[in-house]
Design an enzyme around this catalytic site. Structure first.
Site, mmCIF file in Angstrom:
data_model
loop_
_atom_site.group_PDB
_atom_site.id
_atom_site.type_symbol
_atom_site.label_atom_id
_atom_site.label_comp_id
_atom_site.label_asym_id
_atom_site.label_seq_id
_atom_site.Cartn_x
_atom_site.Cartn_y
_atom_site.Cartn_z
ATOM 1 N N ASP A 180 1.033 -1.238 -0.126
ATOM 2 C CA ASP A 180 0.251 0.074 0.116
ATOM 3 C C ASP A 180 0.834 1.111 -0.044
ATOM 4 O O ASP A 180 1.995 1.254 0.711
ATOM 5 C CB ASP A 180 -0.708 0.057 1.358
ATOM 6 C CG ASP A 180 -1.935 0.879 0.839
ATOM 7 O OD1 ASP A 180 -2.436 1.188 -0.030
ATOM 8 O OD2 ASP A 180 -2.701 1.631 2.064
ATOM 9 N N SER A 181 0.449 2.155 -0.859
ATOM 10 C CA SER A 181 1.450 3.297 -0.848
ATOM 11 C C SER A 181 0.467 4.658 -0.568
ATOM 12 O O SER A 181 -0.644 4.594 -0.867
ATOM 13 C CB SER A 181 2.058 3.567 -2.341
ATOM 14 O OG SER A 181 2.713 2.451 -2.567
ATOM 15 N N ASP A 218 0.841 10.151 -9.636
ATOM 16 C CA ASP A 218 1.870 10.407 -10.173
ATOM 17 C C ASP A 218 2.185 11.788 -11.154
ATOM 18 O O ASP A 218 3.211 12.033 -11.121
ATOM 19 C CB ASP A 218 2.356 9.088 -11.325
ATOM 20 C CG ASP A 218 2.805 8.146 -10.346
ATOM 21 O OD1 ASP A 218 2.911 7.948 -8.842
ATOM 22 O OD2 ASP A 218 2.841 6.746 -10.932
#
Length: 185
Positions: free
Chosen positions: A69-70, A147
C-alpha cells in the site's frame, strides 16, 4: 514451492505489478499477479493496512504472498492524504489536491510504500520513501494515482513523465521491494 522460484503479488493494479516485475527481472525472479481485493481497513498507518490485508489474504490462499500500500504525504496539508490516498484519488482526485494546494508555497511531499510479505511463519513489513514536491499542474501520462503531480527530489519531471525504469530509480515502491529482495534472497 521453495523460495526463489516465484513470488506472488496481490494487486489489481497492472502498472504496480509491471514496476515490481521490472525489478524482479534484475534478480532473475518470476512474479505472478493475483488480482484480489486488498480488504483495506481504515488505519492511521500504511503498515497497519498491509499487515491486516496480508493476514486476511494469507488465510484464504495459504501460500506466500506480497502486497503493498502506498500513500502520498503532503507537508503543508499535515500529511494528507497519507494512508487515505486511494480514497482521496477516488473522491477529489488530482484536481482536488491541486485545488487544496492553491496559493501554498510549501510544496514538499513524499510517497511512502509499506510492503508486506507473509508466509506460514511470519508477516514482514518493508518500507520505502521518496521525497519531492507537488507540481503546480498535472503532467505526463505514464503513471497512475497521483504520479502526474509528484516530482521526486533530484528530478525535473513528474513520476507520470518517467518510464518504468526511470521511475524505479526514484520510487518508494522500488525501495521497499528492494529491501524485501535483500531479505528474501
Amino acid at each position: 514451492m521453495s523460495k526463489k522460484e516465484e513470488i506472488k503479488i496481490v494487486t489489481g493494479n497492472k502498472r504496480k505489478f509491471e514496476e515490481l516485475n521490472e525489478i524482479a527481472k534484475e534478480y532473475n525472479l518470476k512474479l505472478s499477479m493475483i488480482d484480489l481485493p486488498k480488504f483495506e481497513i481504515q488505519a492511521d498507518t500504511l503498515e497497519e493496512v498491509v499487515r491486516h490485508a496480508a493476514s486476511v489474504i494469507y488465510t484464504m490462499l495459504h501460500e506466500p504472498i506480497i502486497l503493498e500500500d502506498s500513500g502520498l504525504f503532503i507537508e503543508s496539508l499535515n500529511g494528507f492524504p497519507g494512508p487515505y490516498t486511494k480514497f482521496a484519488k477516488q473522491t477529489i482526485d488530482i484536481n482536488g489536491i491541486l485545488k487544496l494546494m492553491t496559493n501554498i508555497e510549501n510544496r514538499k511531499a513524499y510517497f511512502k510504500t509499506a510492503l508486506a510479505y507473509v508466509d506460514e511463519y511470519e508477516i514482514k513489513i518493508f518500507t520505502g520513501e521518496v521525497h519531492g514536491k507537488i507540481s503546480y499542474e498535472a503532467k505526463g501520462d505514464k503513471g497512475f494515482g497521483f504520479d502526474p503531480i509528484f516530482i521526486p527530489d533530484g528530478c525535473e519531471k513528474t513520476f507520470a513523465e518517467l518510464n518504468i525504469q526511470e521511475k524505479n530509480q526514484y520510487s518508494h515502491r522500488s525501495r521497499a521491494f528492494r529491501k524485501f529482495l535483500e531479505y528474501y534472497l
